[in-house]
Design a protein around this motif. Structure first.
Motif, PDB file in Angstrom:
ATOM      1  N   CYS A 199      24.976  58.775 -50.423  1.00  0.00           N
ATOM      2  CA  CYS A 199      23.673  58.140 -50.613  1.00  0.00           C
ATOM      3  C   CYS A 199      23.519  57.025 -49.588  1.00  0.00           C
ATOM      4  O   CYS A 199      24.496  56.436 -49.139  1.00  0.00           O
ATOM      5  CB  CYS A 199      23.612  57.582 -52.026  1.00  0.00           C
ATOM      6  SG  CYS A 199      22.142  56.603 -52.375  1.00  0.00           S
ATOM      7  N   THR A 212      22.673  54.136 -50.123  1.00  0.00           N
ATOM      8  CA  THR A 212      23.255  52.909 -50.663  1.00  0.00           C
ATOM      9  C   THR A 212      24.740  52.795 -50.295  1.00  0.00           C
ATOM     10  O   THR A 212      25.241  51.695 -50.084  1.00  0.00           O
ATOM     11  CB  THR A 212      23.065  52.878 -52.203  1.00  0.00           C
ATOM     12  OG1 THR A 212      21.663  52.922 -52.471  1.00  0.00           O
ATOM     13  CG2 THR A 212      23.645  51.626 -52.819  1.00  0.00           C
ATOM     14  N   HIS A 250      28.466  57.297 -55.785  1.00  0.00           N
ATOM     15  CA  HIS A 250      27.901  57.163 -57.127  1.00  0.00           C
ATOM     16  C   HIS A 250      27.010  58.356 -57.479  1.00  0.00           C
ATOM     17  O   HIS A 250      26.065  58.219 -58.252  1.00  0.00           O
ATOM     18  CB  HIS A 250      27.133  55.848 -57.233  1.00  0.00           C
ATOM     19  CG  HIS A 250      26.042  55.726 -56.207  1.00  0.00           C
ATOM     20  ND1 HIS A 250      26.259  55.181 -54.964  1.00  0.00           N
ATOM     21  CD2 HIS A 250      24.763  56.113 -56.220  1.00  0.00           C
ATOM     22  CE1 HIS A 250      25.146  55.237 -54.264  1.00  0.00           C
ATOM     23  NE2 HIS A 250      24.211  55.807 -55.013  1.00  0.00           N
ATOM     24  N   CYS A 258      21.694  60.488 -58.062  1.00  0.00           N
ATOM     25  CA  CYS A 258      21.103  59.219 -57.618  1.00  0.00           C
ATOM     26  C   CYS A 258      19.784  59.519 -56.934  1.00  0.00           C
ATOM     27  O   CYS A 258      18.745  59.068 -57.373  1.00  0.00           O
ATOM     28  CB  CYS A 258      22.011  58.429 -56.686  1.00  0.00           C
ATOM     29  SG  CYS A 258      21.207  56.920 -56.120  1.00  0.00           S
TER      30      CYS A 258
HETATM   31 ZN   LIG Z   1      22.325  56.195 -54.500  1.00  0.00          ZN
END
Ligand SMILES: [Zn+2]
Ligand SMILES: [Zn+2]
Length: 338
Positions: free
Chosen positions: A43, A45, A65, A157
């Motif tokens: 991701c 992030t 995640h 996510c």
């Molecule tokens: Zn994410």
């Protein structure tokens, strides 16, 4: 076991990550599940954690995640700590939201995504760029059928956040939605919106992303800062580019809403009230998601088969996956397999 660690946060073109091959398999604490990782999505992030755009919360953390795993052990658990009744051998998903206090005013009013004491997978605790990880059972998710492990990972996510951002954008039934940026999250949000009857306009750079948008049924596809062919009722900014807030607000119809989906955004240039906000246009952020958002989205994904564009990478080349993500070398979502 093998696990990646953010050793020295910095540009992924350097070597901020280190692969260890000698980590101990973690012990599940009280109320936790031990997952054998089957797939872990990559991701944006993770990029922000690795590069230090997000301040380090746990030195040497293992990112990741969007984790699809098999439950291989359970920690001691007391009443209420395993509400979904996970057992050894079950498949479970671990997502960004790892823990909330359940006592603050935000948790009590159903907005646990705003809990000031919340903890996050792959930032406050080790995540899925590894062969094993732990997750509190109360924050783990049941996974919908009809998808491979690789396809499920990005739902955890990219899918959930896109779904939450869509709610934040308050798209009216049959409304016109603009999506700015078209990566892992946007290509899933687009399909949810289309399944709900929306007209979707995609504004993004990158020939591959534009092609994918056309294939999925976008009514129009343009460049990142282009004006869509009609005014928008709602828009979501997925690209982490503050400059794009201006054209996205200017593209809104009266009363329209722009939701910013990311956890990180470069600075927004000065707004002009008349051009960008007047006529009751709204600008909103999106912060994480509640477990209820996640479960609603995963249930939706179980009923409507979403096309998930996946680029598999071996766990051992997670750093390359992050470099490719940063450089925009693929559309859809990268997923690591151990
Ligand atoms: Zn994410
Ligand atoms: Zn709270």
């Amino acid at each position: 076991m093998r696990a990646w660690h953010v050793e020295a946060p910095g540009p992924v073109t350097g070597h901020p990550l280190r692969l260890s091959t000698t980590d101990d398999v973690p012990e599940p604490g009280p109320g936790e599940l031990l997952l054998k990782v089957l797939a872990c999505g990559v991701c944006r992030t993770d990029l922000h954690v690795t590069e230090g755009d997000l301040p380090p919360h746990r030195p040497g953390v293992t990112p990741g995640h969007e984790v699809v795993g098999e439950v291989v052990a359970l920690g001691a658990n007391t009443a209420g700590e395993n509400p979904l009744g996970f057992q050894i051998g079950d498949r479970a998903g671990a997502a960004w939201l790892r823990w909330t206090d359940n006592t603050c005013k935000f948790c009590l009013r159903g907005t646990e995504n705003l809990c000031p004491n919340s903890r996050y997978t792959g930032w406050d605790a080790d995540g899925g760029y590894a062969e094993y990880m732990t997750v509190p059972a109360a924050y783990a998710h049941r996974l919908p059928g009809g998808y491979t492990d690789l396809e499920l990972a990005p739902l955890l996510c990219a899918g959930i956040i896109g779904y939450h951002a869509l709610q934040r954008a308050e798209l009216p039934p049959g409304g016109r939605l603009g999506l700015y940026g078209f990566g892992g999250s946007a290509h899933l949000a687009a399909q949810v919106a289309l399944a709900q009857g929306a007209i979707v306009h995609v504004l993004t750079r990158g020939e591959q992303a534009q092609q994918l948008a056309r294939e999925l049924g976008a009514a129009s596809v343009g460049g990142a800062a282009d004006m869509p062919p009609e005014p928008l009722d709602s828009a979501i900014l997925f690209a982490p580019v503050g400059d794009l807030v201006l054209p996205a607000l200017a593209a809104l119809d009266r009363g329209g809403t722009l939701a910013i989906a990311g956890i990180y955004l470069s600075d927004i240039p000065p707004l002009n009230y008349e051009k960008h906000l007047f006529q009751e246009r709204q600008l909103r952020s999106t912060t994480s998601n509640t477990r209820a958002d996640a479960r609603e989205f995963l249930a939706f994904a179980g009923e409507h088969k979403l096309a998930v564009t996946v680029h598999p990478y071996a766990l051992d080349v997670a750093d390359q996956a992050l470099r490719d993500l940063k450089a925009g070398r693929f559309d859809g979502a990268a997923v690591l397999t151990p």
